[in-house]
Design an enzyme around this catalytic site. Structure first.
Site, PDB file in Angstrom:
ATOM      1  N   CYS A  31      76.392  36.616  58.621  1.00  0.00           N
ATOM      2  CA  CYS A  31      76.076  38.035  58.615  1.00  0.00           C
ATOM      3  C   CYS A  31      77.325  38.899  58.602  1.00  0.00           C
ATOM      4  O   CYS A  31      78.384  38.502  59.051  1.00  0.00           O
ATOM      5  CB  CYS A  31      75.297  38.416  59.858  1.00  0.00           C
ATOM      6  SG  CYS A  31      73.699  37.626  59.964  1.00  0.00           S
ATOM      7  N   GLY A  58      76.836  37.817  53.696  1.00  0.00           N
ATOM      8  CA  GLY A  58      75.392  37.557  53.711  1.00  0.00           C
ATOM      9  C   GLY A  58      74.734  38.218  52.531  1.00  0.00           C
ATOM     10  O   GLY A  58      74.938  39.408  52.303  1.00  0.00           O
ATOM     11  N   ASN A 132      75.944  39.412  64.318  1.00  0.00           N
ATOM     12  CA  ASN A 132      76.582  38.339  63.572  1.00  0.00           C
ATOM     13  C   ASN A 132      76.871  37.229  64.573  1.00  0.00           C
ATOM     14  O   ASN A 132      77.573  37.461  65.552  1.00  0.00           O
ATOM     15  CB  ASN A 132      77.878  38.853  62.932  1.00  0.00           C
ATOM     16  CG  ASN A 132      78.685  37.762  62.240  1.00  0.00           C
ATOM     17  OD1 ASN A 132      79.891  37.887  62.089  1.00  0.00           O
ATOM     18  ND2 ASN A 132      78.046  36.692  61.811  1.00  0.00           N
ATOM     19  N   GLY A 133      76.339  36.041  64.313  1.00  0.00           N
ATOM     20  CA  GLY A 133      76.547  34.924  65.237  1.00  0.00           C
ATOM     21  C   GLY A 133      75.253  34.171  65.433  1.00  0.00           C
ATOM     22  O   GLY A 133      74.328  34.282  64.625  1.00  0.00           O
ATOM     23  N   TYR A 277      88.143  30.374  55.102  1.00  0.00           N
ATOM     24  CA  TYR A 277      87.253  30.539  53.956  1.00  0.00           C
ATOM     25  C   TYR A 277      86.325  31.749  54.013  1.00  0.00           C
ATOM     26  O   TYR A 277      86.171  32.451  53.018  1.00  0.00           O
ATOM     27  CB  TYR A 277      86.442  29.238  53.810  1.00  0.00           C
ATOM     28  CG  TYR A 277      85.170  29.319  53.035  1.00  0.00           C
ATOM     29  CD1 TYR A 277      85.171  29.693  51.684  1.00  0.00           C
ATOM     30  CD2 TYR A 277      83.952  29.011  53.619  1.00  0.00           C
ATOM     31  CE1 TYR A 277      83.986  29.760  50.970  1.00  0.00           C
ATOM     32  CE2 TYR A 277      82.763  29.069  52.906  1.00  0.00           C
ATOM     33  CZ  TYR A 277      82.789  29.448  51.579  1.00  0.00           C
ATOM     34  OH  TYR A 277      81.636  29.522  50.864  1.00  0.00           O
ATOM     35  N   ASP A 380      90.746  22.978  46.967  1.00  0.00           N
ATOM     36  CA  ASP A 380      89.558  23.694  47.448  1.00  0.00           C
ATOM     37  C   ASP A 380      89.702  23.873  48.959  1.00  0.00           C
ATOM     38  O   ASP A 380      90.519  23.198  49.593  1.00  0.00           O
ATOM     39  CB  ASP A 380      88.278  22.914  47.099  1.00  0.00           C
ATOM     40  CG  ASP A 380      87.045  23.814  47.061  1.00  0.00           C
ATOM     41  OD1 ASP A 380      87.158  25.009  47.412  1.00  0.00           O
ATOM     42  OD2 ASP A 380      85.971  23.319  46.688  1.00  0.00           O
ATOM     43  N   ASP A 381      88.889  24.777  49.524  1.00  0.00           N
ATOM     44  CA  ASP A 381      89.033  25.048  50.960  1.00  0.00           C
ATOM     45  C   ASP A 381      88.268  24.072  51.833  1.00  0.00           C
ATOM     46  O   ASP A 381      88.601  23.894  53.002  1.00  0.00           O
ATOM     47  CB  ASP A 381      88.602  26.489  51.273  1.00  0.00           C
ATOM     48  CG  ASP A 381      87.248  26.784  50.689  1.00  0.00           C
ATOM     49  OD1 ASP A 381      86.259  26.267  51.194  1.00  0.00           O
ATOM     50  OD2 ASP A 381      87.197  27.517  49.678  1.00  0.00           O
ATOM     51  N   CYS A 471      83.656  22.214  64.113  1.00  0.00           N
ATOM     52  CA  CYS A 471      83.073  21.484  62.978  1.00  0.00           C
ATOM     53  C   CYS A 471      84.024  20.412  62.455  1.00  0.00           C
ATOM     54  O   CYS A 471      83.625  19.565  61.668  1.00  0.00           O
ATOM     55  CB  CYS A 471      82.592  22.425  61.876  1.00  0.00           C
ATOM     56  SG  CYS A 471      83.776  23.640  61.405  1.00  0.00           S
TER      57      CYS A 471
HETATM   58  S1  SF4 Z   1      81.849  25.119  64.542  1.00  0.00           S
HETATM   59 FE1  SF4 Z   1      83.203  25.492  62.779  1.00  0.00          FE
HETATM   60  S2  SF4 Z   1      82.165  27.057  61.565  1.00  0.00           S
HETATM   61 FE2  SF4 Z   1      81.225  27.058  63.605  1.00  0.00          FE
HETATM   62  S3  SF4 Z   1      82.324  28.603  64.776  1.00  0.00           S
HETATM   63 FE3  SF4 Z   1      83.354  26.664  65.185  1.00  0.00          FE
HETATM   64  S4  SF4 Z   1      84.968  26.515  63.616  1.00  0.00           S
HETATM   65 FE4  SF4 Z   1      83.544  28.108  62.963  1.00  0.00          FE
END
Ligand code: SF4
Length: 501
Positions: A31, A58, A132-133, A277, A380-381, A471
């Protein structure tokens, strides 16, 4: 007990495009939020342009609420900002204050009722909230609100936050006390812009996972703007003042802007993916443009995984700065090898299966005369599922590339996001189950290398502990309940069923 004011806008022509029929092979930003307090100005138009600049965050729905004293005007619908609004609609949104939102759904299905701003009627008048979140304690929050006899109109966590504030207001608290008290029941990522009849609020959760900046517009009287990114300020000629701090609430009224640090233990954990990104390259985070940061990622990547080649190209648009950085550091010539159709936007018309199989190229087209006979480094990212990467590599080979070496300006994505970014569930993430060599084989490259986790953080030039990198590591800075983890997996399964149905 509160009730919800019905939406004042028409919500016809909501197209069913939930992304399930053709899921993008990239994490999707959830968002963009925007707010402006500017009595005497055309706040609807300012909000429109702010959202226009935040469109990349978004693309499923857009909405604007304006406050005219105690009255709120709202229009929201499915589609891009430019599709949802026109001059006539904007002229029907008068007021001194505007709250805007662009949405890509993470929780709740993508239907019009879930578009934002969310509107709640309270004892002190209406409240419009743009979020946003993503909250990670929706189960507890829902139970808490049900005990207070609250009704739910939509399925989003954002509406729950609005209702939680409304419930606190209805129990006798002021706007400020109510908001701070409600945040005590919220866990997860939330950057909020909240409009009320008396003032505009900007809020970041105690970890500041999602960005939110403050800008000023004019000098006498000084007016304030809130936006997810600085590009939302630039477009309307607002000056960047500062970030809203993690765990801070700013309250903008006719008396000016006041700040409240409401969280006892704020600890910044900005989403590193915003820097890699999501956010626009011309936006500023941590005092520099993200373009500069992404150049630095590319330089670092070249130092870590140099390969002898004739040209470096980037995957447009987000891979370009890192490709230029790679070229600068490696000395390999930078070239444009893939051209993006910049005018397609998001189409509601899906190609048929046979079109897809025959390799329809909706977005990227290779330049044969640049690529033929060349040893190519393509930057690529990120790689999420690998399906797009495989297609790009095939297109480069079809165009005559002699060798294709892929370099990724972030580490392997091995875990899903629960803080407002739509990644796949873990079983869909290629790097969660395959080694780098296996991925290289699957996408058909001569070599593949990712940026190291250390290299990614080093390129920020900041305290590595001030970022969320979950992630890539699975170390979630805000605890994610098992139930939420499992429900993401189930949601993905449902989407798969839709895809194959
Ligand atoms: S898990 Fe990855 S995409 Fe989600 S907030 Fe943390 S760094 Fe960002």
């Amino acid at each position: 007990m509160m009730h919800h004011q019905p939406l004042s806008s028409d919500h016809h022509s909501a197209q069913s495009n939930d992304g399930a029929t053709q899921r993008p092979d990239k994490p999707e930003e959830a968002c963009g939020v925007f707010g402006v307090y500017a009595p005497g100005e055309d706040v609807a138009k300012l909000t429109y342009f702010g959202l226009y600049a935040l469109q990349h965050r978004g693309q499923e729905s857009a909405g604007i609420a304006t406050f005219e004293g105690d009255k709120v005007h709202l229009h929201k619908n499915m589609g891009l900002v430019s599709q949802v609004f026109n001059e006539t609609i904007l002229s029907e949104l008068p007021g001194d204050m505007g709250v805007g939102h662009t949405r890509y759904s993470t929780t709740g299905s993508s239907r019009i009722a879930n578009a934002q701003p969310a509107l709640v009627e309270t004892r002190l008048g209406p409240l419009a909230l743009a979020h946003n979140g993503n909250l990670v304690n929706t189960v507890e929050l829902r139970e808490h609100l049900l005990k207070l006899d609250c009704n739910f109109e939509t399925t989003t966590d954002s509406e729950m936050i609005a209702i939680a504030i409304g419930a606190e207001v209805d129990s006798g608290k002021s706007w400020l006390e109510a908001a701070i008290s409600a945040f005590g029941h919220c866990s997860g990522a939330y950057s909020l812009v909240i409009g009320t009849p008396v003032g505009l609020m900007g809020v970041r959760d105690p970890h500041g996972v999602r960005p939110l900046v403050i800008g000023t517009l004019g000098t006498t009287p000084q007016r304030y703007v809130l936006a997810s990114e600085t590009c939302g300020l630039d477009i309307i000629g607002a000056e960047y003042l500062r970030d809203v701090e993690p765990g801070e609430l700013v309250w903008i009224t006719e008396e000016g802007m006041a700040s409240f640090h409401w969280s006892p233990k704020p600890e910044r954990k900005l989403c590193i993916f915003e820097m890699i990104y999501f956010a626009r390259p011309d936006s500023i985070m941590s005092d520099e443009t993200l373009y500069s940061y992404r150049l630095q990622l590319g330089r670092q990547l070249a130092q870590e995984s140099f390969v002898d080649a004739d040209i470096v190209i980037g995957v447009p648009d987000s891979g370009i700065p890192a490709a230029i950085g790679f070229s600068q550091s490696s000395g390999i010539t930078y070239a444009e090898g893939l051209i993006k159709n910049r005018y397609v936007g998001r189409t509601f018309i899906q190609p048929t299966q046979s079109m897809r199989e025959s390799g329809i190229r909706m977005k990227l087209n290779p330049l044969k005369d640049v690529l033929a006979g060349k040893r190519v480094v393509i930057v690529d990212d990120s790689i999420v599922r690998g399906t797009t990467s495989r297609k790009i590599v095939k297109a480069l080979r079809d165009a005559g590339a002699a060798e294709v070496h892929m370099r990724i300006s972030s580490p392997p994505v091995t875990h899903p996001c629960f803080y407002g970014i739509d990644t796949d569930s873990q079983d869909q993430l290629i790097a969660a189950t395959k080694s780098v060599e296996e991925i290289a084989m699957q996408i058909g490259v001569d070599s593949l290398a990712y940026l190291s986790w250390e290299g990614m953080l080093k390129a920020t030039g900041e305290d590595p502990n001030s970022f969320c990198t979950a992630c890539f590591t699975g170390n979630y800075p805000i605890a994610v309940p098992e139930l939420i983890k499992r429900s993401k997996l189930m949601l993905e399964k449902e989407k798969e069923i839709v895809v194959t149905a």
